[in-house]
Write an enzyme that holds these catalytic residues in place. Structure first.
Site, mmCIF file in Angstrom:
data_model
loop_
_atom_site.group_PDB
_atom_site.id
_atom_site.type_symbol
_atom_site.label_atom_id
_atom_site.label_comp_id
_atom_site.label_asym_id
_atom_site.label_seq_id
_atom_site.Cartn_x
_atom_site.Cartn_y
_atom_site.Cartn_z
ATOM 1 N N HIS A 1 -7.730 -5.879 -1.030
ATOM 2 C CA HIS A 1 -6.493 -4.425 -0.455
ATOM 3 C C HIS A 1 -5.646 -5.503 0.560
ATOM 4 O O HIS A 1 -5.717 -5.644 1.611
ATOM 5 C CB HIS A 1 -6.606 -4.112 -0.353
ATOM 6 C CG HIS A 1 -5.577 -2.525 -0.101
ATOM 7 N ND1 HIS A 1 -4.689 -2.023 -0.957
ATOM 8 C CD2 HIS A 1 -5.039 -1.874 1.371
ATOM 9 C CE1 HIS A 1 -4.102 -1.387 -0.460
ATOM 10 N NE2 HIS A 1 -4.257 -1.460 0.808
ATOM 11 N N ASP B 1 -9.415 -4.875 -6.002
ATOM 12 C CA ASP B 1 -8.710 -3.752 -4.873
ATOM 13 C C ASP B 1 -9.741 -2.587 -5.310
ATOM 14 O O ASP B 1 -9.033 -2.422 -6.355
ATOM 15 C CB ASP B 1 -6.757 -3.859 -4.728
ATOM 16 C CG ASP B 1 -6.703 -2.983 -4.292
ATOM 17 O OD1 ASP B 1 -7.779 -1.805 -2.950
ATOM 18 O OD2 ASP B 1 -5.274 -3.225 -3.557
ATOM 19 N N SER C 1 0.214 -1.227 -0.319
ATOM 20 C CA SER C 1 -0.010 0.235 -0.041
ATOM 21 C C SER C 1 0.339 1.045 -0.263
ATOM 22 O O SER C 1 1.695 1.627 -0.608
ATOM 23 C CB SER C 1 -1.004 -0.206 0.976
ATOM 24 O OG SER C 1 -1.728 0.709 0.923
#
Length: 631
Positions: A326, A295, A190
């Protein structure tokens, strides 16, 4: 934060032995020969050459280091695995939300994730960097901008003798990295993976490889989409990660973020500074990408456009694509991921000829826990195929093929639309969307790459939003990517991945696939503000009754639509789950002759499709979406 409990269910890697031999072997790769419990743990504060908080002092970022002590004693220098993050004291890292911990003297003890446990015994140093303005670093975070990137880049410079490190947050003595050989690999999920992308785009010497997991390649595409706004901005994220780091006044920097991220969705200077895709030509490091094709947090256009830009630079690339949202691959394919990552770092940081660069470029999850290797991504044989909507006997419902089209279709944006509401009854008219299908496929179609749509629409008001999606209609069992775990379930047993030390163990809770049965699967999505039809940098008021043509992107993916299913295009107005809408919802009339979708396909769609028989009722799909969490 989950506390690691009890004994591990299975010990995958035995405790490291203290053996005075080199940690690398060309035949077997690196073995766990160094003492993890006795490893050197230290913090160095690196001057990044900025004063982001305006206190008159150069910002220093904290680099927490754990490294085996034996190589330095033997006169051997070692490479570094680095994870630069803003989250070490705010939201934590990994599926169990681990934080950094320190002893009473402020020395690092607990390093989140398994990187140190697994790789330090194998002769690597692991360096976890607090971005400026977070945890123990001074300065201010700037959400992907110069400060964030410099926070990590300058640590690489320090590891290579080009920057100055100190023994304390202020004052202190100078510290050098005489134990490091200058080779660095960056990894992270991320925000962390995003920083790896940004640092690679500087072309910094010494960065040999990056492993961005669900990383952003352009911050515009995290907060905006072709003029449409997702309704939030970077200043909120900055305040979240700075919240536990007192002593700095970052209000000025946060104000810049709020002002630069204009609510209208225009692409401006703030976004240009954070657009690593435009700097991809500078990348020299190899790149191992991992992303979930579902995602909805860091949307998949981020990996797709980055991947394509890297292809032009000629760097070595590899990619894993999962059905998850995610999620880190450590939490959906643990053993295979650690083994592949081990080979990757051994090759690019240790110089071991293990053949990892000759393995298939792409690995894609076709069904939950069922994986397929591909020689390339996009898939070999893919062709950009233009599909055109054609009106059928039912208003707003028709066919999708390579044939030319004509006529118009209309719908009204009620500002309450959702993708499931639009997709649930594919054979019936909807006042709020139009739908076009290939009909039942006699052979599979693979969508592999990034699609785009060109829409010619006439709005009834001076502003309008467009949403488009590609849908695979047919029954399937998929990962429940919209659930709380975004496709995984977390159990109570643990497995261990490396060596343990007091306050820093290697054991993590076992995860498994969270699946659901569906009647259709949304495989690609995109959103746009029609007012940006001429430029993403400057929206234009629309004249009601006048047609406008706009091309915008759909999400990158790799998905096989099976024989017996159908591929459909849906166009609607405001997807209220994702984008903000105009003040008043317009009626939009679509010129079918001037509307098309370009899809990267392996296989041939039907030239003259017939609509499938209407289902008995609404089709099942995922009814909720997990909240966004940039971890």
């Amino acid at each position: 934060m989950r506390v690691l409990r009890g004994l591990c269910a299975a010990v995958v890697v035995a405790a490291a032995l203290v053996v005075p031999v080199p940690a690398a072997s060309a035949a077997t790769g690196t073995d766990p020969v160094y003492d993890f419990a006795g490893a050197v743990r230290e913090t160095v504060w690196v001057d990044i050459g900025r004063d982001g908080d305006g206190d008159g002092k150069p910002d220093r970022v904290a680099a927490d280091i754990v490294r085996p002590k034996e190589p330095a004693a033997q006169g051997t220098k070692i490479p570094v695995i680095m994870d630069a993050s803003p989250y070490y004291s705010s939201v934590g890292r990994g599926n169990e939300s681990e934080f950094k911990t320190y002893d009473a003297q402020g020395r690092p003890v607990g390093f989140p994730l398994y990187y140190d446990n697994y790789f330090v015994p194998r002769g690597y140093a692991v360096v976890l960097v607090d971005l400026a303005g977070t945890n123990r670093s001074t300065g201010c975070v700037d959400v992907g901008g110069t400060s964030d990137v410099q926070s990590a880049k300058t640590v690489i410079d320090w590891l290579n003798g080009r920057a100055t490190g100190y023994s304390a947050k202020s004052g202190g003595s100078k510290v050098t990295a005489g134990w490091a050989n200058g080779s660095v690999g960056m990894i992270g999920k991320s925000y962390d993976g995003t920083i790896a992308n940004g640092v690679a785009a500087t072309g910094v010497d010494g960065l040999k490889t990056i492993v961005p997991i669900s990383g952003i390649s352009s911050w515009y595409d995290y907060y905006r989409s072709d003029g449409a706004s997702f309704g939030f901005g970077p200043d909120g994220l900055a305040q979240t990660v700075e919240a536990r780091n007192g002593g700095q006044d970052c209000s000025a920097e946060n104000s810049k973020l709020a002002q630069g991220a204009t609510a209208n969705g225009d692409y401006g200077p703030l976004w240009a500074e954070r657009d690593y895709v435009k700097q991809a030509k500078n990348v020299k490091a190899s790149v191992f990408v991992s992303h979930g094709v579902n995602d909805l947090n860091v949307k998949t256009i981020n990996f797709g456009q980055w991947w394509d830009a890297l292809a032009a630079s000629g760097v070595q690339r590899k990619i894993w694509l999962a059905q998850t949202g995610h999620v880190d691959p450590f939490d959906y394919r643990r053993a295979e991921w650690v083994d592949t990552l081990h080979q990757w770092f051994d090759h690019y940081l240790m110089g071991i000829d293990n053949g990892i660069e000759k393995q298939p470029m792409a690995t894609v999850e076709r069904q939950p826990d069922q994986w397929a290797d591909q020689s390339s991504y996009p898939a070999a044989g893919v062709a950009a195929t233009t599909l055109r909507p054609r009106a059928g006997s039912t208003a707003g419902v028709g066919t999708l093929s390579t044939s030319a089209s004509s006529g118009t279709a209309s719908f009204t944006d009620n500002l309450k639309g959702t993708e499931d509401g639009w997709a649930g009854n594919p054979a019936t008219t909807s006042a709020n969307r139009v739908l076009y299908s290939t009909g039942t496929l006699s052979s599979p179609l693979q969508v592999s790459g990034t699609s785009s749509i060109t829409v010619t629409a006439t709005p009834s008001t001076s502003s309008a939003r467009l949403s488009a999606m590609l849908v695979d209609y047919g029954p399937a069992t998929i990962r429940n990517y919209a659930g709380a775990g975004e496709g995984i379930k977390t159990g109570t047993n643990e497995t261990c991945w490396g060596s343990n030390a007091p306050g820093d163990d290697a054991c993590y809770e076992v995860t498994s696939a969270d699946t659901t049965n569906v009647g259709y699967t949304v495989i690609s999505r995109g959103w746009a503000d029609l007012a940006n039809y001429q430029s993403l940098s400057q929206e234009q008021p629309l004249t009601p009754g006048q047609p406008y043509t706009m091309t915008f992107r759909l999400a990158s993916t790799d998905h096989v639509v099976p024989q017996g299913h159908s591929l459909a295009l849906i166009v609607g107005g405001t997807d209220t789950d994702v984008i903000t809408g105009p003040a008043k919802g317009p009626k939009l009339t679509i010129d079918l002759a001037k509307t098309s979708v370009q899809v990267p396909l392996v296989g041939t769609p039907p030239a003259s499709p017939r609509m499938p028989k209407a289902p008995a009722g609404p089709l099942a799909h995922i009814e909720s979406r997990a909240p966004l969490d940039l971890r």
